[in-house]
Design an enzyme around this catalytic site. Structure first.
Site, PDB file in Angstrom:
ATOM      1  N   SER A 287      32.602  31.642  38.761  1.00  0.00           N
ATOM      2  CA  SER A 287      33.084  32.489  39.853  1.00  0.00           C
ATOM      3  C   SER A 287      32.347  33.809  39.839  1.00  0.00           C
ATOM      4  O   SER A 287      32.435  34.584  38.876  1.00  0.00           O
ATOM      5  CB  SER A 287      34.581  32.760  39.702  1.00  0.00           C
ATOM      6  OG  SER A 287      34.939  33.842  40.537  1.00  0.00           O
TER       7      SER A 287
ATOM      8  N   HIS B  34      31.201  29.328  42.744  1.00  0.00           N
ATOM      9  CA  HIS B  34      32.559  29.568  43.261  1.00  0.00           C
ATOM     10  C   HIS B  34      32.636  30.980  43.851  1.00  0.00           C
ATOM     11  O   HIS B  34      32.382  31.977  43.170  1.00  0.00           O
ATOM     12  CB  HIS B  34      33.560  29.401  42.113  1.00  0.00           C
ATOM     13  CG  HIS B  34      34.991  29.446  42.521  1.00  0.00           C
ATOM     14  ND1 HIS B  34      35.670  28.338  42.999  1.00  0.00           N
ATOM     15  CD2 HIS B  34      35.889  30.457  42.517  1.00  0.00           C
ATOM     16  CE1 HIS B  34      36.923  28.668  43.259  1.00  0.00           C
ATOM     17  NE2 HIS B  34      37.088  29.953  42.981  1.00  0.00           N
TER      18      HIS B  34
ATOM     19  N   ASP C 173      35.061  33.699  45.700  1.00  0.00           N
ATOM     20  CA  ASP C 173      36.471  34.056  45.933  1.00  0.00           C
ATOM     21  C   ASP C 173      36.609  35.052  47.066  1.00  0.00           C
ATOM     22  O   ASP C 173      36.247  36.222  46.913  1.00  0.00           O
ATOM     23  CB  ASP C 173      37.064  34.659  44.650  1.00  0.00           C
ATOM     24  CG  ASP C 173      37.308  33.606  43.594  1.00  0.00           C
ATOM     25  OD1 ASP C 173      37.991  32.616  43.904  1.00  0.00           O
ATOM     26  OD2 ASP C 173      36.818  33.769  42.455  1.00  0.00           O
TER      27      ASP C 173
ATOM     28  N   MET D  30      39.040  37.209  49.370  1.00  0.00           N
ATOM     29  CA  MET D  30      40.414  37.756  49.379  1.00  0.00           C
ATOM     30  C   MET D  30      40.571  38.746  50.509  1.00  0.00           C
ATOM     31  O   MET D  30      39.698  39.601  50.707  1.00  0.00           O
ATOM     32  CB  MET D  30      40.696  38.466  48.057  1.00  0.00           C
ATOM     33  CG  MET D  30      40.461  37.609  46.837  1.00  0.00           C
ATOM     34  SD  MET D  30      40.807  38.565  45.350  1.00  0.00           S
ATOM     35  CE  MET D  30      40.294  37.387  44.090  1.00  0.00           C
TER      36      MET D  30
ATOM     37  N   HIS E 231      36.483  29.629  48.051  1.00  0.00           N
ATOM     38  CA  HIS E 231      37.937  29.639  47.843  1.00  0.00           C
ATOM     39  C   HIS E 231      38.542  30.741  48.705  1.00  0.00           C
ATOM     40  O   HIS E 231      38.389  31.926  48.408  1.00  0.00           O
ATOM     41  CB  HIS E 231      38.198  29.886  46.343  1.00  0.00           C
ATOM     42  CG  HIS E 231      39.632  30.014  45.968  1.00  0.00           C
ATOM     43  ND1 HIS E 231      40.037  30.453  44.720  1.00  0.00           N
ATOM     44  CD2 HIS E 231      40.771  29.758  46.649  1.00  0.00           C
ATOM     45  CE1 HIS E 231      41.348  30.459  44.651  1.00  0.00           C
ATOM     46  NE2 HIS E 231      41.826  30.055  45.815  1.00  0.00           N
TER      47      HIS E 231
ATOM     48  N   MET F  66      41.340  32.928  49.891  1.00  0.00           N
ATOM     49  CA  MET F  66      42.672  33.474  49.627  1.00  0.00           C
ATOM     50  C   MET F  66      42.992  34.395  50.797  1.00  0.00           C
ATOM     51  O   MET F  66      43.013  35.621  50.661  1.00  0.00           O
ATOM     52  CB  MET F  66      42.672  34.205  48.280  1.00  0.00           C
ATOM     53  CG  MET F  66      42.643  33.246  47.103  1.00  0.00           C
ATOM     54  SD  MET F  66      42.131  34.036  45.568  1.00  0.00           S
ATOM     55  CE  MET F  66      40.359  33.804  45.711  1.00  0.00           C
TER      56      MET F  66
ATOM     57  N   MET G 239      45.678  26.537  40.867  1.00  0.00           N
ATOM     58  CA  MET G 239      45.602  27.882  40.294  1.00  0.00           C
ATOM     59  C   MET G 239      46.315  27.876  38.941  1.00  0.00           C
ATOM     60  O   MET G 239      47.470  27.456  38.842  1.00  0.00           O
ATOM     61  CB  MET G 239      46.284  28.913  41.197  1.00  0.00           C
ATOM     62  CG  MET G 239      45.549  29.258  42.479  1.00  0.00           C
ATOM     63  SD  MET G 239      43.799  29.661  42.330  1.00  0.00           S
ATOM     64  CE  MET G 239      43.813  31.032  41.163  1.00  0.00           C
TER      65      MET G 239
ATOM     66  N   PHE H 296      43.083  38.238  41.131  1.00  0.00           N
ATOM     67  CA  PHE H 296      42.299  38.980  40.146  1.00  0.00           C
ATOM     68  C   PHE H 296      41.674  38.050  39.115  1.00  0.00           C
ATOM     69  O   PHE H 296      42.270  37.024  38.771  1.00  0.00           O
ATOM     70  CB  PHE H 296      43.194  40.002  39.426  1.00  0.00           C
ATOM     71  CG  PHE H 296      43.875  40.945  40.357  1.00  0.00           C
ATOM     72  CD1 PHE H 296      43.244  42.111  40.783  1.00  0.00           C
ATOM     73  CD2 PHE H 296      45.147  40.656  40.851  1.00  0.00           C
ATOM     74  CE1 PHE H 296      43.870  42.968  41.677  1.00  0.00           C
ATOM     75  CE2 PHE H 296      45.776  41.509  41.745  1.00  0.00           C
ATOM     76  CZ  PHE H 296      45.138  42.668  42.165  1.00  0.00           C
ATOM     77  N   GLY H 297      40.512  38.443  38.638  1.00  0.00           N
ATOM     78  CA  GLY H 297      39.907  37.738  37.509  1.00  0.00           C
ATOM     79  C   GLY H 297      40.510  38.255  36.218  1.00  0.00           C
ATOM     80  O   GLY H 297      41.243  39.251  36.200  1.00  0.00           O
TER      81      GLY H 297
ATOM     82  N   ASP I 255      41.429  26.819  38.290  1.00  0.00           N
ATOM     83  CA  ASP I 255      40.893  28.167  38.482  1.00  0.00           C
ATOM     84  C   ASP I 255      41.795  29.214  37.840  1.00  0.00           C
ATOM     85  O   ASP I 255      42.950  29.368  38.230  1.00  0.00           O
ATOM     86  CB  ASP I 255      40.790  28.406  40.006  1.00  0.00           C
ATOM     87  CG  ASP I 255      40.090  29.697  40.367  1.00  0.00           C
ATOM     88  OD1 ASP I 255      39.661  30.428  39.463  1.00  0.00           O
ATOM     89  OD2 ASP I 255      39.989  29.952  41.581  1.00  0.00           O
ATOM     90  N   GLY I 256      41.240  29.943  36.862  1.00  0.00           N
ATOM     91  CA  GLY I 256      41.931  31.078  36.266  1.00  0.00           C
ATOM     92  C   GLY I 256      42.136  30.942  34.763  1.00  0.00           C
ATOM     93  O   GLY I 256      42.716  29.972  34.299  1.00  0.00           O
ATOM     94  N   GLY I 257      41.616  31.898  34.011  1.00  0.00           N
ATOM     95  CA  GLY I 257      41.830  31.922  32.566  1.00  0.00           C
ATOM     96  C   GLY I 257      41.143  30.800  31.810  1.00  0.00           C
ATOM     97  O   GLY I 257      41.566  30.444  30.708  1.00  0.00           O
TER      98      GLY I 257
ATOM     99  N   GLY J 178      35.260  32.707  35.555  1.00  0.00           N
ATOM    100  CA  GLY J 178      34.713  33.985  35.994  1.00  0.00           C
ATOM    101  C   GLY J 178      34.381  34.875  34.819  1.00  0.00           C
ATOM    102  O   GLY J 178      33.252  34.897  34.335  1.00  0.00           O
ATOM    103  N   SER J 179      35.398  35.586  34.317  1.00  0.00           N
ATOM    104  CA  SER J 179      35.150  36.576  33.265  1.00  0.00           C
ATOM    105  C   SER J 179      34.610  35.943  31.989  1.00  0.00           C
ATOM    106  O   SER J 179      33.816  36.567  31.280  1.00  0.00           O
ATOM    107  CB  SER J 179      36.408  37.393  32.980  1.00  0.00           C
ATOM    108  OG  SER J 179      37.537  36.572  32.932  1.00  0.00           O
TER     109      SER J 179
HETATM  110  C1  DX5 Z   1      41.469  34.454  41.053  1.00  0.00           C
HETATM  111  C2  DX5 Z   1      40.210  33.731  41.488  1.00  0.00           C
HETATM  112  C3  DX5 Z   1      39.444  33.156  40.363  1.00  0.00           C
HETATM  113  C4  DX5 Z   1      38.942  34.166  39.370  1.00  0.00           C
HETATM  114  C5  DX5 Z   1      38.944  33.503  38.023  1.00  0.00           C
HETATM  115  O1  DX5 Z   1      42.181  34.823  42.168  1.00  0.00           O
HETATM  116  O2  DX5 Z   1      40.533  32.666  42.372  1.00  0.00           O
HETATM  117  O3  DX5 Z   1      38.390  32.329  40.833  1.00  0.00           O
HETATM  118  O4  DX5 Z   1      37.659  34.644  39.668  1.00  0.00           O
HETATM  119  O5  DX5 Z   1      38.675  34.472  37.094  1.00  0.00           O
HETATM  120  P1  DX5 Z   1      38.807  34.235  35.531  1.00  0.00           P
HETATM  121  O6  DX5 Z   1      37.970  33.064  35.177  1.00  0.00           O
HETATM  122  O7  DX5 Z   1      38.301  35.544  34.996  1.00  0.00           O
HETATM  123  O8  DX5 Z   1      40.267  34.016  35.244  1.00  0.00           O
HETATM  124 ZN    ZN Z   2      38.891  31.126  42.862  1.00  0.00          ZN
END
Ligand code: DX5
Ligand code: ZN
Length: 216
Positions: free
Chosen positions: A8, A33, A35, A37, A66, A68, A137, A143-144, A175-177, A197-198
């Site tokens: 991401s 990916h 994101d 928002m 994606h 949002m 999710m 947020f990442g 997606d996430g963490g 992402g992170s």
């Molecule tokens: C959150 C996004 C994710 C985000 C994931 O709203 O949809 O795609 O970038 O970030 P990490 O991998 O840092 O949790």
């Molecule tokens: Zn995403």
């Protein structure tokens, strides 16, 4: 089952976005990916159509977009034009989800539906046969860098069962963490695609991190 990785770019360095996309082009990443928002569906604003349009000019991997955002129907054509290959809309943002999915496919994109952490798998029973992908999710979107919600493993297994029962080719994306630990368990539970992402962009060697995730 093939394991796919979708880094991401939300966690990338936007001051050198071109280099980040080049890095992904050279890496084992399967999708990029993106994101989007809107500050209404989620409490954050990221980037939108013009940025994706620019990324598309240099990316050599499919763009996994994606959304949002509320009322995604208004922008389906625009995201197609900007270069989206897979378009994900949120279940919670679509009143006429079947029509939305059809519009995405009519534009020639792969259609994907995302579920927030509190939205149960069984709500997909009458739409799963239309879906190229389901995005689960594993954090609350916006947020990442948030903590992974453990209940997600159970949802992945439930969704895997539904897909097998209905005999569809739907991919399961999470997606996430995502990190090495959660990623390994997600693949074991039946996920096909991991968004990270992170964990990727915060690592010393993103290319190597992507390769390691793919080989979990
Ligand atoms: C959150 C996004 C994710 C985000 C994931 O709203 O949809 O795609 O970038 O970030 P990490 O991998 O840092 O949790
Ligand atoms: Zn995403």
């Amino acid at each position: 089952m093939e394991k796919l990785i979708a880094p991401s770019i939300l966690a990338s360095d936007f001051t050198r976005l071109g280099n980040e996309i080049e890095m992904l082009n050279q890496s084992d990443a399967d999708y990029i990916h993106c994101d989007v928002m809107d500050g209404v569906f989620v409490p954050n604003i990221s980037f939108g159509i013009p940025v994706i349009d620019q990324i598309n000019k240099i990316a050599n991997k499919p763009l996994d977009v994606h959304l949002m955002i509320v009322d995604p129907d208004r922008y389906i054509k625009a995201f197609k034009k900007a270069g989206a290959d897979i378009l994900t809309v949120h279940y919670e943002a679509c009143t006429h989800l079947h029509r939305t999915v059809q519009s995405i496919k009519d534009e020639g994109m792969r259609a994907s539906v995302c579920l927030n952490p509190h939205t149960p798998i069984h709500l997909l029973e009458d739409i799963i046969q239309e879906l190229d992908m389901v995005l689960l999710m594993s954090v609350n979107p916006g947020f990442g860098g948030q903590k992974f919600i453990e209940h997600t493993y159970h949802k992945v297994s439930q969704l895997r069962q539904l897909i097998e029962k209905r005999n569809t080719n739907t991919l399961i994306e999470v997606d996430g963490g995502v990190n090495y630990e959660t990623g390994k368990k997600l693949f074991e539970a039946g996920a096909n695609v991991l968004v990270a992402g992170s964990f990727v962009f915060g690592s010393e060697n993103p290319t190597e991190t992507i390769r390691n995730l793919k080989n979990l």
